[in-house]
Design a protein around this motif. Structure first.
Motif, PDB file in Angstrom:
ATOM      1  N   ARG A 106     -24.579  -3.661 -35.465  1.00  0.00           N
ATOM      2  CA  ARG A 106     -24.614  -4.745 -36.463  1.00  0.00           C
ATOM      3  C   ARG A 106     -23.257  -5.438 -36.584  1.00  0.00           C
ATOM      4  NH1 ARG A 106     -27.775  -0.883 -40.717  1.00  0.00           N
ATOM      5  NH2 ARG A 106     -29.787  -0.885 -39.676  1.00  0.00           N
ATOM      6  N   ALA A 107     -22.198  -4.627 -36.601  1.00  0.00           N
ATOM      7  CA  ALA A 107     -20.857  -5.207 -36.745  1.00  0.00           C
ATOM      8  C   ALA A 107     -20.516  -6.097 -35.548  1.00  0.00           C
ATOM      9  CB  ALA A 107     -19.826  -4.090 -36.885  1.00  0.00           C
ATOM     10  N   PHE A 108     -20.865  -5.622 -34.344  1.00  0.00           N
ATOM     11  CA  PHE A 108     -20.558  -6.411 -33.146  1.00  0.00           C
ATOM     12  C   PHE A 108     -21.369  -7.701 -33.124  1.00  0.00           C
ATOM     13  CE2 PHE A 108     -21.308  -7.821 -28.838  1.00  0.00           C
ATOM     14  CZ  PHE A 108     -20.029  -7.849 -28.311  1.00  0.00           C
ATOM     15  N   LEU A 109     -22.660  -7.601 -33.431  1.00  0.00           N
ATOM     16  CA  LEU A 109     -23.504  -8.792 -33.401  1.00  0.00           C
ATOM     17  C   LEU A 109     -23.069  -9.808 -34.456  1.00  0.00           C
ATOM     18  CD1 LEU A 109     -27.067  -7.309 -32.746  1.00  0.00           C
ATOM     19  CD2 LEU A 109     -25.689  -8.691 -31.189  1.00  0.00           C
ATOM     20  N   GLU A 110     -22.681  -9.323 -35.631  1.00  0.00           N
ATOM     21  CA  GLU A 110     -22.179 -10.240 -36.670  1.00  0.00           C
ATOM     22  C   GLU A 110     -20.960 -11.001 -36.160  1.00  0.00           C
ATOM     23  OE1 GLU A 110     -21.390  -7.992 -40.169  1.00  0.00           O
ATOM     24  OE2 GLU A 110     -23.505  -7.526 -40.551  1.00  0.00           O
ATOM     25  N   LEU A 111     -20.033 -10.255 -35.529  1.00  0.00           N
ATOM     26  CA  LEU A 111     -18.814 -10.868 -34.991  1.00  0.00           C
ATOM     27  C   LEU A 111     -19.147 -11.836 -33.863  1.00  0.00           C
ATOM     28  CD1 LEU A 111     -15.682 -10.815 -35.045  1.00  0.00           C
ATOM     29  CD2 LEU A 111     -15.804  -9.032 -33.302  1.00  0.00           C
ATOM     30  N   TYR A 112     -20.013 -11.410 -32.951  1.00  0.00           N
ATOM     31  CA  TYR A 112     -20.387 -12.230 -31.788  1.00  0.00           C
ATOM     32  C   TYR A 112     -21.085 -13.511 -32.222  1.00  0.00           C
ATOM     33  CZ  TYR A 112     -22.583 -13.470 -27.327  1.00  0.00           C
ATOM     34  OH  TYR A 112     -22.996 -14.152 -26.193  1.00  0.00           O
ATOM     35  N   ILE A 113     -22.046 -13.370 -33.143  1.00  0.00           N
ATOM     36  CA  ILE A 113     -22.840 -14.519 -33.587  1.00  0.00           C
ATOM     37  C   ILE A 113     -21.998 -15.494 -34.390  1.00  0.00           C
ATOM     38  CG2 ILE A 113     -24.724 -15.204 -35.128  1.00  0.00           C
ATOM     39  CD1 ILE A 113     -26.161 -12.586 -34.217  1.00  0.00           C
ATOM     40  N   GLU A 114     -21.180 -14.964 -35.307  1.00  0.00           N
ATOM     41  CA  GLU A 114     -20.401 -15.836 -36.185  1.00  0.00           C
ATOM     42  C   GLU A 114     -19.446 -16.726 -35.397  1.00  0.00           C
ATOM     43  OE1 GLU A 114     -19.855 -17.521 -39.728  1.00  0.00           O
ATOM     44  OE2 GLU A 114     -21.175 -15.806 -39.406  1.00  0.00           O
ATOM     45  N   LYS A 115     -18.916 -16.201 -34.303  1.00  0.00           N
ATOM     46  CA  LYS A 115     -18.001 -16.989 -33.473  1.00  0.00           C
ATOM     47  C   LYS A 115     -18.722 -18.135 -32.761  1.00  0.00           C
ATOM     48  CE  LYS A 115     -14.460 -13.521 -32.430  1.00  0.00           C
ATOM     49  NZ  LYS A 115     -13.818 -12.706 -31.374  1.00  0.00           N
ATOM     50  N   ARG A 116     -20.049 -18.021 -32.650  1.00  0.00           N
ATOM     51  CA  ARG A 116     -20.812 -19.007 -31.879  1.00  0.00           C
ATOM     52  C   ARG A 116     -21.664 -19.919 -32.754  1.00  0.00           C
ATOM     53  NH1 ARG A 116     -19.340 -14.815 -29.282  1.00  0.00           N
ATOM     54  NH2 ARG A 116     -18.893 -14.885 -27.038  1.00  0.00           N
ATOM     55  N   ILE A 117     -21.650 -19.711 -34.041  1.00  0.00           N
ATOM     56  CA  ILE A 117     -22.350 -20.635 -34.944  1.00  0.00           C
ATOM     57  C   ILE A 117     -21.420 -21.812 -35.208  1.00  0.00           C
ATOM     58  CG2 ILE A 117     -23.383 -20.967 -37.209  1.00  0.00           C
ATOM     59  CD1 ILE A 117     -24.261 -18.169 -37.246  1.00  0.00           C
ATOM     60  N   THR A 118     -21.586 -22.841 -34.442  1.00  0.00           N
ATOM     61  CA  THR A 118     -20.735 -24.022 -34.569  1.00  0.00           C
ATOM     62  C   THR A 118     -21.472 -25.132 -35.307  1.00  0.00           C
ATOM     63  OG1 THR A 118     -21.521 -24.917 -32.471  1.00  0.00           O
ATOM     64  CG2 THR A 118     -19.595 -23.455 -32.390  1.00  0.00           C
ATOM     65  N   GLU A 119     -20.732 -26.106 -35.745  1.00  0.00           N
ATOM     66  CA  GLU A 119     -21.325 -27.276 -36.391  1.00  0.00           C
ATOM     67  C   GLU A 119     -22.279 -27.968 -35.426  1.00  0.00           C
ATOM     68  OE1 GLU A 119     -22.557 -30.355 -38.625  1.00  0.00           O
ATOM     69  OE2 GLU A 119     -21.588 -28.503 -39.279  1.00  0.00           O
ATOM     70  N   LYS A 120     -21.913 -28.001 -34.159  1.00  0.00           N
ATOM     71  CA  LYS A 120     -22.760 -28.631 -33.144  1.00  0.00           C
ATOM     72  C   LYS A 120     -24.094 -27.901 -33.017  1.00  0.00           C
ATOM     73  CE  LYS A 120     -22.930 -29.835 -28.221  1.00  0.00           C
ATOM     74  NZ  LYS A 120     -22.242 -29.728 -26.909  1.00  0.00           N
ATOM     75  N   ALA A 121     -24.048 -26.566 -32.989  1.00  0.00           N
ATOM     76  CA  ALA A 121     -25.280 -25.777 -32.862  1.00  0.00           C
ATOM     77  C   ALA A 121     -26.197 -25.983 -34.061  1.00  0.00           C
ATOM     78  CB  ALA A 121     -24.938 -24.298 -32.708  1.00  0.00           C
TER      79      ALA A 121
END
Length: 281
Positions: A106-121
């Motif tokens: 969960r911790a890794f996925l939270e970190l991985y996902i949060e870095k990739r949630i961009t305004e563009k996405a």
């Protein structure tokens, strides 16, 4: 975990080396002490995140007492477990190991996902929703809800004789919209129970149902007031849902990528080889 949060964590770490007591007092205060063991607010926040949605979404103060007492009980019982060396039991150690893996996941996925949630996405996903709903309609309808079919039939007859629908709704409807003449406002297909939605969307503007419509709430007489293209929700109204949808897409894609590059073997419950059925083309 965004860049700001990472920088804050680094700052706290550095200050913590110099003045740990100040950091604990200001950023992670003690909420209870159990036999000299401190319970910090961060533990409280973590426990809150594991609550069911209906409780997790309440203000922290509303569940504060419940959470603190739950953590106190945990500390007390865990201490008793350590006294009998239960934490070194092989079965317990295996369960702890599994929980550690889940926390890391969960911790890794939270970190991985949060870095990739961009305004563009987020903007692109919102545009997809707009396009997907551009051909859909919403209708404005009103209804008269009655307990018995015979009552609904009589109301239809009165309307056919010229009685005003809204006045009949105010007088006879048992639904909460009675005071508004049965007005339900605009709604999209599928937002009402199936039988009601199907009957309402089958009407033309100004028409009423010629037969009573039965749902779990009773018998309905429905009138269609208007029909228009579905009005898209403003992005600010669905920002949380957008983030959740984009997060799911990113997480699902990443897990798929991991599985494609990993060497995975699966077995049946009895340990025998799992026979994968060939894909029929």
């Amino acid at each position: 975990m965004n860049c700001v949060r990472v920088h804050v964590s680094l700052i706290i770490f550095v200050i913590g080396i110099i003045a740990p007591q100040m950091v604990i007092a200001q950023d992670d205060p003690v909420v209870a002490i159990v036999n000299k063991v401190k319970i910090l607010r961060s533990e409280l926040e973590d426990a809150r995140m594991r609550l069911p949605d209906r409780l997790r979404n309440l203000p922290l103060q509303s569940v504060y007492g419940m959470l603190v007492n739950s953590l106190i009980n945990t500390k007390l019982v865990a201490a008793e477990a350590r006294k009998i060396n239960l934490h070194n039991d092989e079965g317990v150690r295996k369960r702890i190991s599994r929980i550690k893996d889940q926390i890391l996941e969960r911790a890794f996925l939270e970190l991985y996902i949060e870095k990739r949630i961009t305004e563009k996405a987020l903007a692109e996903h919102y545009e997809k929703l707009i396009v997907a709903n551009s051909s859909k309609e919403e209708i404005k309808a009103r209804h008269i809800l009655l307990e018995k079919k015979a009552q609904a039939i009589e109301i239809i007859r009165e309307i056919e004789k010229g009685e005003e629908f809204s006045e009949l709704a105010k007088k006879h409807s048992t639904g909460p919209s009675a005071s508004k003449g049965g007005d339900l406002g605009y709604f999209a297909e599928g937002q009402m129970v199936p039988a009601f939605s199907k009957a309402a969307f089958a009407l033309k503007k100004g028409e009423i149902t010629t037969e009573p419509v039965q749902t779990q709430f009773g018998w309905h007489v429905i009138k269609l007031d208007d029909r228009r293209p579905l009005q898209p929700l403003k992005r600010t109204e669905i920002e949380e849902q957008l983030r959740a949808a984009v997060s799911q897409e990113i997480g699902t894609a990443y897990l798929k990528e991991l599985r494609q590059t990993a060497n995975i073997k699966q077995f049946n419950l009895d340990g025998s080889p799992l026979m994968v059925k060939p894909i029929v083309k």
